[in-house]
Structure formats: C-alpha cells, structure tokens
Enzyme design. Structure first.
Site, PDB file in Angstrom:
ATOM      1  N   GLU A  31       0.846  -1.207   0.000  1.00  0.00           N
ATOM      2  CA  GLU A  31       0.000   0.000   0.000  1.00  0.00           C
ATOM      3  C   GLU A  31       0.876   1.250   0.000  1.00  0.00           C
ATOM      4  O   GLU A  31       1.854   1.335   0.740  1.00  0.00           O
ATOM      5  CB  GLU A  31      -0.895  -0.018   1.246  1.00  0.00           C
ATOM      6  CG  GLU A  31      -1.872   1.126   1.272  1.00  0.00           C
ATOM      7  CD  GLU A  31      -2.896   0.968   2.381  1.00  0.00           C
ATOM      8  OE1 GLU A  31      -3.550  -0.099   2.464  1.00  0.00           O
ATOM      9  OE2 GLU A  31      -3.026   1.915   3.173  1.00  0.00           O
ATOM     10  N   ALA A  70      -8.180  11.657   3.592  1.00  0.00           N
ATOM     11  CA  ALA A  70      -9.384  11.892   4.389  1.00  0.00           C
ATOM     12  C   ALA A  70     -10.293  12.885   3.671  1.00  0.00           C
ATOM     13  O   ALA A  70      -9.835  13.917   3.167  1.00  0.00           O
ATOM     14  CB  ALA A  70      -8.998  12.418   5.762  1.00  0.00           C
ATOM     15  N   HIS A 109      -7.958   3.132  -3.712  1.00  0.00           N
ATOM     16  CA  HIS A 109      -8.851   3.287  -2.564  1.00  0.00           C
ATOM     17  C   HIS A 109      -9.891   4.357  -2.911  1.00  0.00           C
ATOM     18  O   HIS A 109      -9.578   5.344  -3.584  1.00  0.00           O
ATOM     19  CB  HIS A 109      -8.074   3.746  -1.330  1.00  0.00           C
ATOM     20  CG  HIS A 109      -7.145   2.716  -0.777  1.00  0.00           C
ATOM     21  ND1 HIS A 109      -6.970   2.528   0.581  1.00  0.00           N
ATOM     22  CD2 HIS A 109      -6.342   1.813  -1.377  1.00  0.00           C
ATOM     23  CE1 HIS A 109      -6.098   1.550   0.775  1.00  0.00           C
ATOM     24  NE2 HIS A 109      -5.691   1.106  -0.397  1.00  0.00           N
ATOM     25  N   ASP A 139     -12.984   8.387   6.777  1.00  0.00           N
ATOM     26  CA  ASP A 139     -13.172   9.249   7.954  1.00  0.00           C
ATOM     27  C   ASP A 139     -13.193  10.684   7.477  1.00  0.00           C
ATOM     28  O   ASP A 139     -12.369  11.057   6.644  1.00  0.00           O
ATOM     29  CB  ASP A 139     -12.014   9.058   8.944  1.00  0.00           C
ATOM     30  CG  ASP A 139     -12.095   7.710   9.638  1.00  0.00           C
ATOM     31  OD1 ASP A 139     -13.203   7.334  10.048  1.00  0.00           O
ATOM     32  OD2 ASP A 139     -11.054   7.050   9.749  1.00  0.00           O
ATOM     33  N   ALA A 162     -19.459   1.542   3.796  1.00  0.00           N
ATOM     34  CA  ALA A 162     -18.697   0.768   2.803  1.00  0.00           C
ATOM     35  C   ALA A 162     -19.552  -0.312   2.130  1.00  0.00           C
ATOM     36  O   ALA A 162     -19.409  -0.544   0.930  1.00  0.00           O
ATOM     37  CB  ALA A 162     -17.464   0.161   3.468  1.00  0.00           C
ATOM     38  N   ASN A 178     -21.140  -6.416   9.803  1.00  0.00           N
ATOM     39  CA  ASN A 178     -20.887  -5.391   8.785  1.00  0.00           C
ATOM     40  C   ASN A 178     -19.872  -5.888   7.757  1.00  0.00           C
ATOM     41  O   ASN A 178     -20.047  -5.683   6.551  1.00  0.00           O
ATOM     42  CB  ASN A 178     -20.394  -4.104   9.455  1.00  0.00           C
ATOM     43  CG  ASN A 178     -20.098  -3.020   8.440  1.00  0.00           C
ATOM     44  OD1 ASN A 178     -20.936  -2.713   7.591  1.00  0.00           O
ATOM     45  ND2 ASN A 178     -18.906  -2.455   8.495  1.00  0.00           N
ATOM     46  N   LYS A 219     -20.419  -6.435   3.667  1.00  0.00           N
ATOM     47  CA  LYS A 219     -19.554  -5.903   2.598  1.00  0.00           C
ATOM     48  C   LYS A 219     -19.170  -7.014   1.622  1.00  0.00           C
ATOM     49  O   LYS A 219     -19.138  -6.813   0.415  1.00  0.00           O
ATOM     50  CB  LYS A 219     -18.289  -5.267   3.212  1.00  0.00           C
ATOM     51  CG  LYS A 219     -18.593  -4.055   4.081  1.00  0.00           C
ATOM     52  CD  LYS A 219     -17.359  -3.247   4.420  1.00  0.00           C
ATOM     53  CE  LYS A 219     -16.636  -3.669   5.654  1.00  0.00           C
ATOM     54  NZ  LYS A 219     -15.642  -2.677   6.110  1.00  0.00           N
TER      55      LYS A 219
HETATM   56  C1  LIG Z   1      -6.969  -1.596   4.749  1.00  0.00           C
HETATM   57  C2  LIG Z   1      -7.516  -0.218   5.084  1.00  0.00           C
HETATM   58  C3  LIG Z   1      -7.351   0.815   4.152  1.00  0.00           C
HETATM   59  C4  LIG Z   1      -7.860   2.098   4.430  1.00  0.00           C
HETATM   60  N1  LIG Z   1      -7.674   3.088   3.499  1.00  0.00           N
HETATM   61  C5  LIG Z   1      -8.226   4.304   3.708  1.00  0.00           C
HETATM   62  C6  LIG Z   1      -8.115   5.353   2.729  1.00  0.00           C
HETATM   63  O1  LIG Z   1      -7.488   5.189   1.679  1.00  0.00           O
HETATM   64  N2  LIG Z   1      -8.688   6.551   2.996  1.00  0.00           N
HETATM   65  C7  LIG Z   1      -9.390   6.784   4.155  1.00  0.00           C
HETATM   66  O2  LIG Z   1      -9.911   7.908   4.325  1.00  0.00           O
HETATM   67  N3  LIG Z   1      -9.502   5.826   5.110  1.00  0.00           N
HETATM   68  C8  LIG Z   1      -8.938   4.594   4.911  1.00  0.00           C
HETATM   69  N4  LIG Z   1      -9.071   3.612   5.873  1.00  0.00           N
HETATM   70  C9  LIG Z   1      -9.741   3.937   7.148  1.00  0.00           C
HETATM   71  C10 LIG Z   1     -11.280   3.749   7.074  1.00  0.00           C
HETATM   72  O3  LIG Z   1     -11.831   4.642   6.160  1.00  0.00           O
HETATM   73  C11 LIG Z   1     -11.810   4.020   8.481  1.00  0.00           C
HETATM   74  O4  LIG Z   1     -11.383   3.019   9.367  1.00  0.00           O
HETATM   75  C12 LIG Z   1     -13.327   4.253   8.581  1.00  0.00           C
HETATM   76  O5  LIG Z   1     -13.607   4.761   9.894  1.00  0.00           O
HETATM   77  C13 LIG Z   1     -14.184   3.012   8.404  1.00  0.00           C
HETATM   78  O6  LIG Z   1     -14.168   2.601   7.111  1.00  0.00           O
HETATM   79  P1  LIG Z   1     -14.846   1.184   6.712  1.00  0.00           P
HETATM   80  O7  LIG Z   1     -14.740   1.061   5.257  1.00  0.00           O
HETATM   81  O8  LIG Z   1     -14.301   0.104   7.553  1.00  0.00           O
HETATM   82  O9  LIG Z   1     -16.358   1.508   7.143  1.00  0.00           O
HETATM   83  P2  LIG Z   1     -17.701   0.623   7.302  1.00  0.00           P
HETATM   84  O10 LIG Z   1     -17.423  -0.795   6.914  1.00  0.00           O
HETATM   85  O11 LIG Z   1     -18.762   1.337   6.599  1.00  0.00           O
HETATM   86  O12 LIG Z   1     -17.909   0.633   8.868  1.00  0.00           O
HETATM   87  C14 LIG Z   1     -17.829   1.829   9.623  1.00  0.00           C
HETATM   88  C15 LIG Z   1     -18.414   1.619  11.014  1.00  0.00           C
HETATM   89  O13 LIG Z   1     -19.809   1.575  10.947  1.00  0.00           O
HETATM   90  C16 LIG Z   1     -20.299   0.383  11.534  1.00  0.00           C
HETATM   91  N5  LIG Z   1     -21.471  -0.028  10.744  1.00  0.00           N
HETATM   92  C17 LIG Z   1     -21.553  -0.104   9.405  1.00  0.00           C
HETATM   93  N6  LIG Z   1     -22.813  -0.460   9.032  1.00  0.00           N
HETATM   94  C18 LIG Z   1     -23.515  -0.588  10.165  1.00  0.00           C
HETATM   95  C19 LIG Z   1     -24.867  -0.910  10.462  1.00  0.00           C
HETATM   96  N7  LIG Z   1     -25.751  -1.169   9.504  1.00  0.00           N
HETATM   97  N8  LIG Z   1     -25.253  -0.958  11.762  1.00  0.00           N
HETATM   98  C20 LIG Z   1     -24.379  -0.690  12.749  1.00  0.00           C
HETATM   99  N9  LIG Z   1     -23.085  -0.362  12.535  1.00  0.00           N
HETATM  100  C21 LIG Z   1     -22.669  -0.314  11.262  1.00  0.00           C
HETATM  101  C22 LIG Z   1     -19.155  -0.608  11.438  1.00  0.00           C
HETATM  102  O14 LIG Z   1     -19.234  -1.650  12.388  1.00  0.00           O
HETATM  103  C23 LIG Z   1     -18.000   0.324  11.710  1.00  0.00           C
HETATM  104  O15 LIG Z   1     -17.876   0.580  13.071  1.00  0.00           O
HETATM  105  C24 LIG Z   1      -8.548   2.338   5.649  1.00  0.00           C
HETATM  106  C25 LIG Z   1      -8.690   1.295   6.592  1.00  0.00           C
HETATM  107  C26 LIG Z   1      -8.180   0.035   6.321  1.00  0.00           C
HETATM  108  C27 LIG Z   1      -8.312  -1.073   7.343  1.00  0.00           C
END
Ligand SMILES: Cc1cc2nc3c(=O)[nH]c(=O)nc-3n(C[C@H](O)[C@H](O)[C@H](O)COP(=O)(O)OP(=O)(O)OC[C@H]3O[C@@H](n4cnc5c(N)ncnc54)[C@H](O)[C@@H]3O)c2cc1C
Length: 300
Positions: free
Chosen positions: A25, A59, A85, A117, A136, A172, A176
């Site tokens: 990455e 971000a 991403h 975020d 997501a 969740n 996905k």
């Molecule tokens: C490998 C990796 C790469 C990343 N790359 C980037 C990047 O390029 N740019 C960036 O800005 N950030 C990046 N991030 C950070 C990521 O965007 C953050 O961690 C963000 O807060 C959550 O993203 P997610 O896709 O996991 O969200 P989601 O999967 O949408 O989940 C977010 C939160 O919501 C909760 N949730 C979702 N749906 C529900 C529901 N229906 N009911 C209750 N709770 C729910 C989940 O449990 C979780 O706590 C990366 C993280 C990882 C692990």
C-alpha cells in the site's frame, strides 16, 4: 512446530520457502520530491511480483486527483495490478459513479472500498452526504452495480472504534463481502492472537473470503499510537522502541525485525498472503519479504 516448541538455538527465519503472496500500500505524493520517493519504492518492490499495489485516498476525498494520477501512472508505466482506494466521504453517488467510470476507463479493475473518515476539521464524525453512500457495504453494492470491479474492504481484528459490538462489526464485514467484495484487508495489529481469533470468528460467521493481515512496520511510535484506534500496542513492543525517537536508522531496523517476526508467526499459523503498509518506503517491506524467503521474480 509452534514458536514455543522451537529450540532456542533455532534461527528464527531458517529456510522459510517464500511461498507467500504480498501486496503493498502506498499513499499519493504531495510534492515532486515525495513523488520521486514513491516511484523509487515502487521500482524496488515491483520485482517481488506483488499480487496488487494499492493507493490510498486522503481523508474526505482530499487526494482524489492525486490518487487517480498515481493509479493511472501505475497502469501506464508498470505491469503491476493497481488498486485505487475510494471512500464515501463528502461525495454523492453520482460523483462516485464518475470516479468509478474514470478508473474503469483507465483500465483499473481493483477498488479498495471504504467508508472513510471525515477530516478532523469536520468533527471526525461520519455523516453521509445527502445523496451519498451510507457506508462501505452500500458503496460496494453501488460499485458492483456499475462495473465488475475486484473489490477489497477493510476489517478490524480488534473492532472498529465506532462499532456497537464485535458481532455488529463482523456482521458489517459480512455485509460488505455479501455485497460483492472479494477480500478484506485488516487494520494493522501487533497481536497474532487477535488476528487468529478474528479469523475463527469470521469463519464461524460464514465468512470464507480471504482476510489479509495489514502489516505496519513501526516508523514512528507517536504516529502508531495516533492511528491505533482499538489496536492494542503491547508493552514489550513499546519497550523495544524505548529511546529510539531521535534515532531513525536504528528505529527502522528494529521495526523491520519486529514486523518480520510478526509475519513469521502469522506464517507459522498458516498465513500466506500479506499486505504491507509501506508509507512509500521500500526498505522495510523488502527486508521483511526477504526474511520470509521471498525473492525477486525474473524481470519480465
Ligand atoms: C486496509 C484499510 C485501508 C484504508 N484506506 C483508507 C483510505 O485510503 N482513505 C481513508 O480515508 N480511510 C482509509 N481507511 C480507514 C477507514 O476509512 C476508516 O477506518 C473508517 O472509519 C471506516 O471505514 P470502513 O470502510 O471500515 O467503514 P464501514 O465498513 O462502513 O464501517 C464503519 C463503522 O460503521 C459500523 N457499521 C456499518 N454499518 C452498520 C450498520 N448497519 N449498523 C451498525 N453499525 C454499522 C461498522 O461496524 C464500523 O464501526 C482504511 C482502513 C483500512 C483497514
């Protein structure tokens, strides 16, 4: 043989066969100098034949153009498989469709689909765009409906900080994958137990897609603490970096050894796919791969 059964005299990385697959990455560079550093890292790591290389999205979508131009250059100038991403923050579904179309037209077939975020200036709390995706899982559905992308999503062995519970977070992740994602990549972690427990729970929840461990060599302990969320930083790891704040050279060497040892223990537990957060530097990731027995493939 487990770690506990290994004789103390056995070399830690003795004859590892390198039967692993790796991905790297990177983040999109801000300046010309950073661009040079990124391409130097890509050039050094390319001979290890990664299964894909991914480029993060700043971000709040702040690197939209830079992510796109880095990924497009990867398509134009290398044989590597790039993964872009993409996040839901601050964009409508139409805007995301436009970005997805641009990637598809540029030949990009792999997207890392994330909620993202918001920038800290916006209070750090995610609020969906009024015409945007809610998270997501929703984004994966939207991308899949538009093009047949290969999609990776995020997973959290030590639970996403906003999740209501470990089970809700796992549900969740399942949503996905059920929406069409092909694999998950984890947040970095330092406890193999946390990762293996998570794999067991995922399997019990019916998740069979690969869950790649995200490996982060510690380049700055302060940064790791800032980014760690729920990730536990073990005391022994912290002590390993004692007094190294102003010694970048030794710190990088210690970090590579610590991350290589984490990978070795994951390998012993059956892991064969590793995703490295490179922070646009090749040395540590290359050294870890070397210790795991991976060697450059013949240049194509
Ligand atoms: C490998 C990796 C790469 C990343 N790359 C980037 C990047 O390029 N740019 C960036 O800005 N950030 C990046 N991030 C950070 C990521 O965007 C953050 O961690 C963000 O807060 C959550 O993203 P997610 O896709 O996991 O969200 P989601 O999967 O949408 O989940 C977010 C939160 O919501 C909760 N949730 C979702 N749906 C529900 C529901 N229906 N009911 C209750 N709770 C729910 C989940 O449990 C979780 O706590 C990366 C993280 C990882 C692990």
């Amino acid at each position: 043989m487990t770690s506990a059964e290994r004789p103390v005299s056995a070399p830690l990385f003795e004859d590892l066969p390198g039967d692993i697959s790796v991905s790297f990455e990177f983040f999109p560079p801000k300046t010309e100098k950073m661009e040079e550093q990124l391409w130097d890292a890509i050039t050094q790591l390319a001979p290890l034949a990664p299964s894909f290389v991914s480029v993060t999205y700043g971000a709040g979508g702040s690197t939209r153009e830079r992510t796109h131009s880095t990924v497009s250059r990867l398509v134009r100038e290398t044989d590597l498989v790039p993964a872009a991403h993409l996040t839901c923050v601050g964009a409508s579904k139409d805007e995301i469709a436009e970005i997805a179309d641009q990637y598809w037209e540029a030949g990009v077939r792999h997207i890392v689909a994330l909620r993202g975020d918001p920038p800290p200036a916006h209070g750090g709390i995610f609020t969906p765009h009024p015409e945007g995706y809610t998270g997501a899982a929703d984004l994966v559905s939207g991308l899949k409906a538009r093009h047949d992308f290969d999609i990776s999503v995020a997973a959290y062995p030590e639970i996403h900080p906003e999740a209501l519970s470990a089970n809700a977070d796992l549900d969740n992740l399942k949503r996905k994958l059920d929406a069409g994602a092909n694999r998950a990549i984890t947040q970095f972690f330092f406890s193999t137990d946390a990762y293996f427990r998570f794999l067991d729970k995922a399997l019990a929840a019916g998740i069979t897609a690969p869950i790649l461990p995200g490996i982060m060599p510690v380049t700055s302990f302060a940064a790791i603490r800032r980014m760690s969320g729920n990730t536990e930083i073990p005391g022994w790891l912290e002590r390993m970096f004692e007094g190294l704040d102003d010694r970048p050279g030794p710190r990088a060497l210690v970090a590579a050894v610590a991350a290589a040892d984490l990978c070795r223990r994951l390998y012993q537990g059956g892991v064969r796919d590793f995703h490295f957060y490179t922070l646009n530097r090749a040395e540590q990731a290359y050294a870890i791969c070397q210790l795991l027995g991976l060697r450059p493939k013949a240049e194509s």
